[in-house]
Write a protein that holds these residues in place. Structure first.
Motif, PDB file in Angstrom:
ATOM      1  N   LYS A 148     -45.692 -30.441 -77.525  1.00  0.00           N
ATOM      2  CA  LYS A 148     -46.496 -29.225 -77.397  1.00  0.00           C
ATOM      3  C   LYS A 148     -47.454 -29.325 -76.224  1.00  0.00           C
ATOM      4  O   LYS A 148     -47.623 -28.374 -75.459  1.00  0.00           O
ATOM      5  N   TYR A 149     -48.088 -30.478 -76.057  1.00  0.00           N
ATOM      6  CA  TYR A 149     -49.033 -30.651 -74.962  1.00  0.00           C
ATOM      7  C   TYR A 149     -48.316 -30.601 -73.609  1.00  0.00           C
ATOM      8  O   TYR A 149     -48.779 -29.950 -72.672  1.00  0.00           O
ATOM      9  N   ILE A 150     -47.185 -31.278 -73.516  1.00  0.00           N
ATOM     10  CA  ILE A 150     -46.438 -31.316 -72.250  1.00  0.00           C
ATOM     11  C   ILE A 150     -46.045 -29.910 -71.811  1.00  0.00           C
ATOM     12  O   ILE A 150     -46.221 -29.534 -70.652  1.00  0.00           O
ATOM     13  N   TYR A 151     -45.527 -29.097 -72.760  1.00  0.00           N
ATOM     14  CA  TYR A 151     -45.013 -27.778 -72.385  1.00  0.00           C
ATOM     15  C   TYR A 151     -46.065 -26.661 -72.464  1.00  0.00           C
ATOM     16  O   TYR A 151     -45.760 -25.514 -72.157  1.00  0.00           O
ATOM     17  N   THR A 152     -47.291 -27.022 -72.834  1.00  0.00           N
ATOM     18  CA  THR A 152     -48.392 -26.068 -72.768  1.00  0.00           C
ATOM     19  C   THR A 152     -49.231 -26.286 -71.523  1.00  0.00           C
ATOM     20  O   THR A 152     -49.646 -25.330 -70.867  1.00  0.00           O
ATOM     21  N   TYR A 153     -49.474 -27.555 -71.166  1.00  0.00           N
ATOM     22  CA  TYR A 153     -50.440 -27.863 -70.111  1.00  0.00           C
ATOM     23  C   TYR A 153     -49.859 -28.563 -68.881  1.00  0.00           C
ATOM     24  O   TYR A 153     -50.496 -28.610 -67.838  1.00  0.00           O
ATOM     25  N   LEU A 154     -48.664 -29.122 -68.990  1.00  0.00           N
ATOM     26  CA  LEU A 154     -48.169 -29.958 -67.890  1.00  0.00           C
ATOM     27  C   LEU A 154     -46.965 -29.384 -67.153  1.00  0.00           C
ATOM     28  O   LEU A 154     -46.822 -29.602 -65.953  1.00  0.00           O
ATOM     29  N   THR A 155     -46.094 -28.695 -67.840  1.00  0.00           N
ATOM     30  CA  THR A 155     -44.899 -28.170 -67.179  1.00  0.00           C
ATOM     31  C   THR A 155     -44.305 -27.049 -68.031  1.00  0.00           C
ATOM     32  O   THR A 155     -44.896 -26.633 -69.035  1.00  0.00           O
ATOM     33  N   ASP A 156     -43.162 -26.584 -67.619  1.00  0.00           N
ATOM     34  CA  ASP A 156     -42.437 -25.522 -68.309  1.00  0.00           C
ATOM     35  C   ASP A 156     -40.959 -25.893 -68.247  1.00  0.00           C
ATOM     36  O   ASP A 156     -40.502 -26.481 -67.259  1.00  0.00           O
ATOM     37  N   GLU A 157     -40.212 -25.551 -69.286  1.00  0.00           N
ATOM     38  CA  GLU A 157     -38.802 -25.941 -69.326  1.00  0.00           C
ATOM     39  C   GLU A 157     -37.998 -25.357 -68.159  1.00  0.00           C
ATOM     40  O   GLU A 157     -36.986 -25.923 -67.766  1.00  0.00           O
ATOM     41  N   LYS A 158     -38.452 -24.236 -67.601  1.00  0.00           N
ATOM     42  CA  LYS A 158     -37.739 -23.615 -66.490  1.00  0.00           C
ATOM     43  C   LYS A 158     -38.008 -24.308 -65.152  1.00  0.00           C
ATOM     44  O   LYS A 158     -37.218 -24.184 -64.219  1.00  0.00           O
ATOM     45  N   ILE A 159     -39.120 -25.035 -65.043  1.00  0.00           N
ATOM     46  CA  ILE A 159     -39.500 -25.605 -63.736  1.00  0.00           C
ATOM     47  C   ILE A 159     -39.646 -27.119 -63.760  1.00  0.00           C
ATOM     48  O   ILE A 159     -39.940 -27.729 -62.735  1.00  0.00           O
ATOM     49  N   GLU A 160     -39.437 -27.758 -64.902  1.00  0.00           N
ATOM     50  CA  GLU A 160     -39.762 -29.174 -65.035  1.00  0.00           C
ATOM     51  C   GLU A 160     -39.003 -30.081 -64.066  1.00  0.00           C
ATOM     52  O   GLU A 160     -39.453 -31.184 -63.763  1.00  0.00           O
ATOM     53  N   LYS A 161     -37.860 -29.621 -63.552  1.00  0.00           N
ATOM     54  CA  LYS A 161     -37.084 -30.459 -62.626  1.00  0.00           C
ATOM     55  C   LYS A 161     -37.394 -30.152 -61.158  1.00  0.00           C
ATOM     56  O   LYS A 161     -36.891 -30.831 -60.268  1.00  0.00           O
ATOM     57  N   TYR A 162     -38.204 -29.119 -60.922  1.00  0.00           N
ATOM     58  CA  TYR A 162     -38.514 -28.721 -59.548  1.00  0.00           C
ATOM     59  C   TYR A 162     -39.751 -29.440 -59.030  1.00  0.00           C
ATOM     60  O   TYR A 162     -40.620 -29.856 -59.797  1.00  0.00           O
ATOM     61  N   LYS A 163     -39.838 -29.537 -57.705  1.00  0.00           N
ATOM     62  CA  LYS A 163     -41.035 -30.064 -57.058  1.00  0.00           C
ATOM     63  C   LYS A 163     -42.013 -28.920 -56.813  1.00  0.00           C
ATOM     64  O   LYS A 163     -41.614 -27.805 -56.474  1.00  0.00           O
ATOM     65  N   ASN A 164     -43.310 -29.235 -56.930  1.00  0.00           N
ATOM     66  CA  ASN A 164     -44.325 -28.202 -56.729  1.00  0.00           C
ATOM     67  C   ASN A 164     -44.267 -27.579 -55.341  1.00  0.00           C
ATOM     68  O   ASN A 164     -44.465 -26.377 -55.186  1.00  0.00           O
ATOM     69  N   ILE A 165     -43.982 -28.392 -54.337  1.00  0.00           N
ATOM     70  CA  ILE A 165     -43.969 -27.855 -52.973  1.00  0.00           C
ATOM     71  C   ILE A 165     -42.901 -26.774 -52.840  1.00  0.00           C
ATOM     72  O   ILE A 165     -43.116 -25.747 -52.173  1.00  0.00           O
ATOM     73  N   ASP A 166     -41.768 -26.948 -53.498  1.00  0.00           N
ATOM     74  CA  ASP A 166     -40.709 -25.931 -53.439  1.00  0.00           C
ATOM     75  C   ASP A 166     -41.085 -24.680 -54.239  1.00  0.00           C
ATOM     76  O   ASP A 166     -40.795 -23.552 -53.813  1.00  0.00           O
ATOM     77  N   LEU A 167     -41.737 -24.882 -55.377  1.00  0.00           N
ATOM     78  CA  LEU A 167     -42.209 -23.741 -56.157  1.00  0.00           C
ATOM     79  C   LEU A 167     -43.262 -22.952 -55.380  1.00  0.00           C
ATOM     80  O   LEU A 167     -43.208 -21.718 -55.306  1.00  0.00           O
ATOM     81  N   LEU A 168     -44.206 -23.662 -54.779  1.00  0.00           N
ATOM     82  CA  LEU A 168     -45.266 -23.000 -54.018  1.00  0.00           C
ATOM     83  C   LEU A 168     -44.698 -22.206 -52.848  1.00  0.00           C
ATOM     84  O   LEU A 168     -45.095 -21.060 -52.606  1.00  0.00           O
ATOM     85  N   MET A 169     -43.763 -22.804 -52.132  1.00  0.00           N
ATOM     86  CA  MET A 169     -43.170 -22.102 -50.985  1.00  0.00           C
ATOM     87  C   MET A 169     -42.462 -20.825 -51.439  1.00  0.00           C
ATOM     88  O   MET A 169     -42.515 -19.796 -50.750  1.00  0.00           O
ATOM     89  N   SER A 170     -41.811 -20.875 -52.594  1.00  0.00           N
ATOM     90  CA  SER A 170     -41.123 -19.677 -53.081  1.00  0.00           C
ATOM     91  C   SER A 170     -42.124 -18.590 -53.466  1.00  0.00           C
ATOM     92  O   SER A 170     -41.883 -17.404 -53.222  1.00  0.00           O
ATOM     93  N   TYR A 171     -43.266 -18.989 -54.044  1.00  0.00           N
ATOM     94  CA  TYR A 171     -44.280 -18.004 -54.413  1.00  0.00           C
ATOM     95  C   TYR A 171     -44.929 -17.392 -53.172  1.00  0.00           C
ATOM     96  O   TYR A 171     -45.209 -16.193 -53.140  1.00  0.00           O
ATOM     97  N   PHE A 172     -45.150 -18.215 -52.165  1.00  0.00           N
ATOM     98  CA  PHE A 172     -45.747 -17.705 -50.936  1.00  0.00           C
ATOM     99  C   PHE A 172     -44.813 -16.686 -50.257  1.00  0.00           C
ATOM    100  O   PHE A 172     -45.255 -15.746 -49.616  1.00  0.00           O
ATOM    101  N   LYS A 173     -43.504 -16.912 -50.434  1.00  0.00           N
ATOM    102  CA  LYS A 173     -42.521 -15.990 -49.849  1.00  0.00           C
ATOM    103  C   LYS A 173     -42.205 -14.819 -50.778  1.00  0.00           C
ATOM    104  O   LYS A 173     -41.352 -13.999 -50.479  1.00  0.00           O
TER     105      LYS A 173
END
Length: 375
Positions: free
Chosen positions: A340-365
């Protein structure tokens, strides 16, 4: 035209922030990165240990210079501002100037687990223990800032590691645990204490207008007495995992103090002793035995004491006041609380395998499939 990321921050650039803010990741993807240190404008934290000296840093000391820098940026159509300072009524003039540049504004909440989910009852109890007048003033200022944003049509996109965010990223500690291979930094068995730089942490003064240094003598005397008891009882040393902003002389006696190795110190420790700290993430991920500890000095600070007890409740654990009883109970995580703690505060099942830099770049675009949300 060059793509540009400008990080506007209330404090100097440190080794830790350089990593958390993904600066190397932006540079590797061909972006120009600038770090605007506006400490002097905000009367913020002017000195931090391990401050980085680099060409990307611009120290901006007054509002006129700040405005000049924004005007230079207006000539670059492909630019994003990341706001690393409190979005508040007090800072409304700076935020208005940034919004008038017609650039995208983002705030990234890497450490969403510092704001624990609270029930209405918990919020009411929390309010009773805090300065009621200050609470009311803060609520009024918050409402006024919200109206100010609407009047001036200010939009700031929120990116967070919390589960209810539409633009989600992984908590930096989750990425570190997932991607960095562990190695022991201390030989033999040991216990570890997760230092929070209490009572010297500069945020106490900057964010809470509270100088707590008067508590130092009683706080460290209590901790060291407790550590001596543990070391004698369990026949192993207590190692100190120093906070990134910490600078110590002999506060912990002759105990080993290690900085920037909190993850590995937790991975290989027998037991972890902790206050209210982001390092709870590493304890959960590594599934280590732990003890929430306090003492009279620490518990006298209401907002810290309340947060520590709320954190303990998440794991059905007790906060041990070591001035009352040194014979503490060691906690072990159950699978449900950990997940519960991991999937509430640390990550999400949809993004847990992605790197933050790639997620951030997609949001910026603006490539995220979720709907954007504004602060």
């Amino acid at each position: 035209m060059n793509r540009r990321i400008i990080i506007v921050s209330h404090e100097p650039l440190t080794k830790r922030n350089y990593s958390v803010l993904n600066i190397d990741g932006y540079i590797q993807r061909g972006l120009i990165v600038e770090y605007w240190d506006i400490t002097k404008i905000l009367s913020g934290i002017e000195y931090l240990p391990d401050t980085i000296q680099t060409d990307i840093v611009k120290r901006i000391a007054n509002i006129n210079r700040f405005n000049e820098e924004i005007k230079k940026v207006e000539q670059n159509d492909d630019c994003i501002f990341i706001l690393e300072f409190p979005l508040s009524w007090k800072n409304r003039r700076l935020i208005l100037l940034l919004s008038q540049s017609a650039k995208k504004l983002f705030q990234i909440n890497f450490y969403a687990n510092t704001s624990l989910n609270m029930t209405l009852k918990e919020k009411l109890i929390d309010a009773l223990y805090e300065n009621l007048v200050l609470k009311i003033k803060n609520k009024i200022a918050y409402a006024a800032f919200g109206i100010f944003k609407k009047i001036h049509n200010i939009s700031i996109q929120s990116i967070s590691s919390k589960s209810d965010s539409n633009l989600k990223i992984n908590h930096p500690d989750y990425e570190s645990y997932r991607d960095i291979k562990g190695y022991p930094v201390v030989l033999g068995k040991y216990m570890v204490f997760i230092d929070t730089f209490f009572p010297y942490h500069p945020d106490f003064k900057y964010l809470h207008d509270n100088d707590l240094s008067y508590l130092s003598s009683s706080y460290f005397n209590s901790l060291n007495t407790f550590f001596e008891y543990l070391e004698f009882t369990y026949n192993m040393p207590m190692v100190i995992a120093a906070h990134p902003k910490a600078e110590y002389t002999n506060e912990f006696g002759d105990r080993q103090i290690i900085k920037y190795e909190t993850l590995n110190l937790i991975r290989f420790a027998e037991t972890v002793f902790i206050h209210a700290s982001n390092a709870i993430s590493y304890i959960v991920l590594a599934n280590k035995p732990f003890v929430f500890i306090s003492n009279d000095a620490y518990s006298s600070v209401n907002f810290l004491n309340n947060r520590l007890h709320r954190l303990a409740e998440l794991f059905h654990a007790k906060v041990e006041n070591v001035d009352t009883d040194k014979n503490v109970c060691i906690n072990r995580l159950n699978g449900e609380d950990r997940k519960k703690y991991i999937y509430t505060y640390l990550t999400d099942e949809k993004i847990e395998k992605y790197k933050n830099i790639d997620l951030l770049m997609s949001y910026f675009k603006n490539e995220n499939k979720c709907n954007n949300t504004s602060l």
